[in-house]
Design a protein around this motif. Sequence first.
Motif, PDB file in Angstrom:
ATOM      1  N   HIS A  53       0.850  -1.044  -0.098  1.00  0.00           N
ATOM      2  CA  HIS A  53       0.121  -0.174  -0.098  1.00  0.00           C
ATOM      3  C   HIS A  53       0.993   1.402  -0.019  1.00  0.00           C
ATOM      4  N   ILE A  54       1.818   1.330   0.766  1.00  0.00           N
ATOM      5  CA  ILE A  54       2.760   2.586   0.800  1.00  0.00           C
ATOM      6  C   ILE A  54       3.453   2.743  -0.459  1.00  0.00           C
ATOM      7  N   PHE A  55       3.989   1.688  -1.368  1.00  0.00           N
ATOM      8  CA  PHE A  55       4.599   1.844  -2.451  1.00  0.00           C
ATOM      9  C   PHE A  55       3.439   2.014  -3.681  1.00  0.00           C
ATOM     10  N   THR A  56       2.370   1.755  -3.738  1.00  0.00           N
ATOM     11  CA  THR A  56       1.726   1.738  -4.684  1.00  0.00           C
ATOM     12  C   THR A  56       0.444   2.973  -4.458  1.00  0.00           C
ATOM     13  N   ASN A  57       0.040   3.205  -3.258  1.00  0.00           N
ATOM     14  CA  ASN A  57      -1.144   3.975  -3.075  1.00  0.00           C
ATOM     15  C   ASN A  57      -0.945   4.578  -1.505  1.00  0.00           C
ATOM     16  N   PRO A  58       0.374   5.317  -1.582  1.00  0.00           N
ATOM     17  CA  PRO A  58       0.433   6.037  -0.146  1.00  0.00           C
ATOM     18  C   PRO A  58      -0.487   7.212   0.148  1.00  0.00           C
ATOM     19  N   GLN A  59      -0.960   7.540   1.307  1.00  0.00           N
ATOM     20  CA  GLN A  59      -1.993   8.167   1.535  1.00  0.00           C
ATOM     21  C   GLN A  59      -1.470   9.876   1.841  1.00  0.00           C
ATOM     22  N   ARG A  60      -0.259   9.739   2.308  1.00  0.00           N
ATOM     23  CA  ARG A  60       0.093  10.999   2.667  1.00  0.00           C
ATOM     24  C   ARG A  60       0.927  11.780   1.561  1.00  0.00           C
ATOM     25  N   GLN A  61       0.905  13.219   1.349  1.00  0.00           N
ATOM     26  CA  GLN A  61       1.316  13.883   0.213  1.00  0.00           C
ATOM     27  C   GLN A  61       2.844  13.679   0.087  1.00  0.00           C
ATOM     28  N   ARG A  62       3.361  13.742   1.308  1.00  0.00           N
ATOM     29  CA  ARG A  62       4.949  13.766   1.567  1.00  0.00           C
ATOM     30  C   ARG A  62       5.415  12.327   0.954  1.00  0.00           C
ATOM     31  N   THR A  63       4.837  11.356   1.650  1.00  0.00           N
ATOM     32  CA  THR A  63       5.028  10.048   1.164  1.00  0.00           C
ATOM     33  C   THR A  63       4.743   9.858  -0.633  1.00  0.00           C
ATOM     34  N   GLN A  64       3.817  10.370  -0.847  1.00  0.00           N
ATOM     35  CA  GLN A  64       3.434  10.329  -2.287  1.00  0.00           C
ATOM     36  C   GLN A  64       4.720  10.777  -3.329  1.00  0.00           C
ATOM     37  N   ARG A  65       5.063  12.098  -2.692  1.00  0.00           N
ATOM     38  CA  ARG A  65       6.272  12.769  -3.409  1.00  0.00           C
ATOM     39  C   ARG A  65       7.574  12.053  -3.470  1.00  0.00           C
ATOM     40  N   PHE A  66       7.760  11.467  -2.216  1.00  0.00           N
ATOM     41  CA  PHE A  66       9.059  10.548  -2.253  1.00  0.00           C
ATOM     42  C   PHE A  66       8.771   9.416  -3.012  1.00  0.00           C
ATOM     43  N   ILE A  67       7.775   8.545  -3.086  1.00  0.00           N
ATOM     44  CA  ILE A  67       7.801   7.452  -3.952  1.00  0.00           C
ATOM     45  C   ILE A  67       7.730   7.758  -5.230  1.00  0.00           C
ATOM     46  N   ALA A  68       7.318   8.832  -5.597  1.00  0.00           N
ATOM     47  CA  ALA A  68       7.473   9.318  -6.873  1.00  0.00           C
ATOM     48  C   ALA A  68       8.823   9.572  -7.635  1.00  0.00           C
ATOM     49  N   THR A  69       9.816  10.006  -6.900  1.00  0.00           N
ATOM     50  CA  THR A  69      11.157  10.262  -6.844  1.00  0.00           C
ATOM     51  C   THR A  69      11.963   8.659  -6.908  1.00  0.00           C
ATOM     52  N   LEU A  70      11.262   7.751  -6.422  1.00  0.00           N
ATOM     53  CA  LEU A  70      11.891   6.575  -6.525  1.00  0.00           C
ATOM     54  C   LEU A  70      11.522   5.754  -7.864  1.00  0.00           C
ATOM     55  N   THR A  71      10.250   5.902  -8.292  1.00  0.00           N
ATOM     56  CA  THR A  71       9.731   5.109  -9.330  1.00  0.00           C
ATOM     57  C   THR A  71       9.739   5.900 -10.739  1.00  0.00           C
ATOM     58  N   HIS A  72      10.101   7.464 -10.678  1.00  0.00           N
ATOM     59  CA  HIS A  72      10.418   7.982 -11.926  1.00  0.00           C
ATOM     60  C   HIS A  72      11.298   7.697 -12.613  1.00  0.00           C
ATOM     61  N   LYS A  73      11.224   7.624 -14.036  1.00  0.00           N
ATOM     62  CA  LYS A  73      12.011   7.207 -14.938  1.00  0.00           C
ATOM     63  C   LYS A  73      12.204   8.130 -16.177  1.00  0.00           C
ATOM     64  N   PRO A  74      13.339   9.023 -16.389  1.00  0.00           N
ATOM     65  CA  PRO A  74      13.258   9.868 -17.620  1.00  0.00           C
ATOM     66  C   PRO A  74      12.762   9.104 -18.956  1.00  0.00           C
ATOM     67  N   ARG A  75      12.142   9.945 -19.638  1.00  0.00           N
ATOM     68  CA  ARG A  75      11.479   9.602 -20.972  1.00  0.00           C
ATOM     69  C   ARG A  75      12.835   9.414 -21.994  1.00  0.00           C
ATOM     70  N   GLU A  76      12.807   8.226 -22.701  1.00  0.00           N
ATOM     71  CA  GLU A  76      13.939   7.946 -23.637  1.00  0.00           C
ATOM     72  C   GLU A  76      13.656   9.138 -24.821  1.00  0.00           C
ATOM     73  N   GLN A  77      14.803   9.765 -25.089  1.00  0.00           N
ATOM     74  CA  GLN A  77      14.757  10.455 -26.068  1.00  0.00           C
ATOM     75  C   GLN A  77      14.151   9.954 -27.554  1.00  0.00           C
ATOM     76  N   GLU A  78      13.428  10.843 -27.989  1.00  0.00           N
ATOM     77  CA  GLU A  78      12.761  10.446 -29.276  1.00  0.00           C
ATOM     78  C   GLU A  78      13.660  10.909 -30.544  1.00  0.00           C
ATOM     79  N   GLY A  79      13.502   9.877 -31.653  1.00  0.00           N
ATOM     80  CA  GLY A  79      14.281  10.067 -32.587  1.00  0.00           C
ATOM     81  C   GLY A  79      15.815  10.393 -32.593  1.00  0.00           C
ATOM     82  N   SER A  80      16.096   9.823 -31.459  1.00  0.00           N
ATOM     83  CA  SER A  80      17.690   9.932 -31.126  1.00  0.00           C
ATOM     84  C   SER A  80      18.526   9.054 -32.302  1.00  0.00           C
ATOM     85  N   GLY A  81      17.714   8.019 -32.827  1.00  0.00           N
ATOM     86  CA  GLY A  81      18.727   7.020 -33.874  1.00  0.00           C
ATOM     87  C   GLY A  81      19.314   6.051 -32.972  1.00  0.00           C
ATOM     88  N   ILE A  82      19.331   5.915 -31.573  1.00  0.00           N
ATOM     89  CA  ILE A  82      20.219   5.139 -30.712  1.00  0.00           C
ATOM     90  C   ILE A  82      19.235   3.729 -30.563  1.00  0.00           C
TER      91      ILE A  82
END
Length: 257
Positions: free
Chosen positions: A228-257
């Motif tokens: 529950h903490i990792f998928t549906n945290p109730q406190r805003q502060r927890t939500q922000r922290f979990i988001a930083t752990l799970t965030h993945k930068p978007r891959e560059q489009e059209g990079s040709g790599i």
Amino acid sequence: MIELSHIEKKFGDHTVLHDVSVSFAEGSVTALIGPSGGGKSTLLRCINLLEIPTSGRVRIGDEAIDFRPGVKVRWASIQKLRRQTGMVFQNFQLFPHRTAIDNVSEALTTVLKWPREKAQQRARELLDKVGLAHKADAWPSTLSGGQQQRVAIARALAPSPKVLLCDEPTSALDPELAGEVVEVLAQLAREGTTMVIATHDLRLASTIAQEAIFLDAGVVVEQGPARHIFTNPQRQRTQRFIATLTHKPREQEGSGI
């Protein structure tokens, strides 16, 4: 049962833990999560009294110690409680002049006064448990980081502690080597080993923890079932922290790599 009641920890005028009360059931695995400086490692170290609380109570099983400002606790009482815990550190802390088997058996012979043969047999069993029976006679310098951490886990388990405490056990490892450690800890969890793990590693926490406690600025912000903490945290502060752990930068489009 491990129980921390109204724990406060100060370093000089700076309060690191504010009135923290948490408990850990026998056979449970709990992840302590939160930002750097939030208090999770200090709380972990208060369990085995590597950090002495300024005030509050620590209980492990039938042993309990009360702490009050300015009142010194007897060393014998600290040792009695500490011996019920095993500690796995971030940077392994193996003796470089001891082989893997000697690192695991050292505390059994020097602290618990086991006969060398009995201690070595116990060490071999634990090295086998963590998949390193073939490295019993290896020096730490010849082992990978993941292997060294697995030896450290075996060492912590040697005296059969009531709880295994892990302080960022994968943070010094690259993802592949960290996976070896996660696998070993997951097996211990399946066997019913009581564990408390301070970690930034979401893979580790989500793989093996049943409970999670989120600390920020020395306060328990949220706690509950890990899923529950990792998928549906109730406190805003927890939500922000979990988001930083799970965030993945978007891959560059059209990079040709």
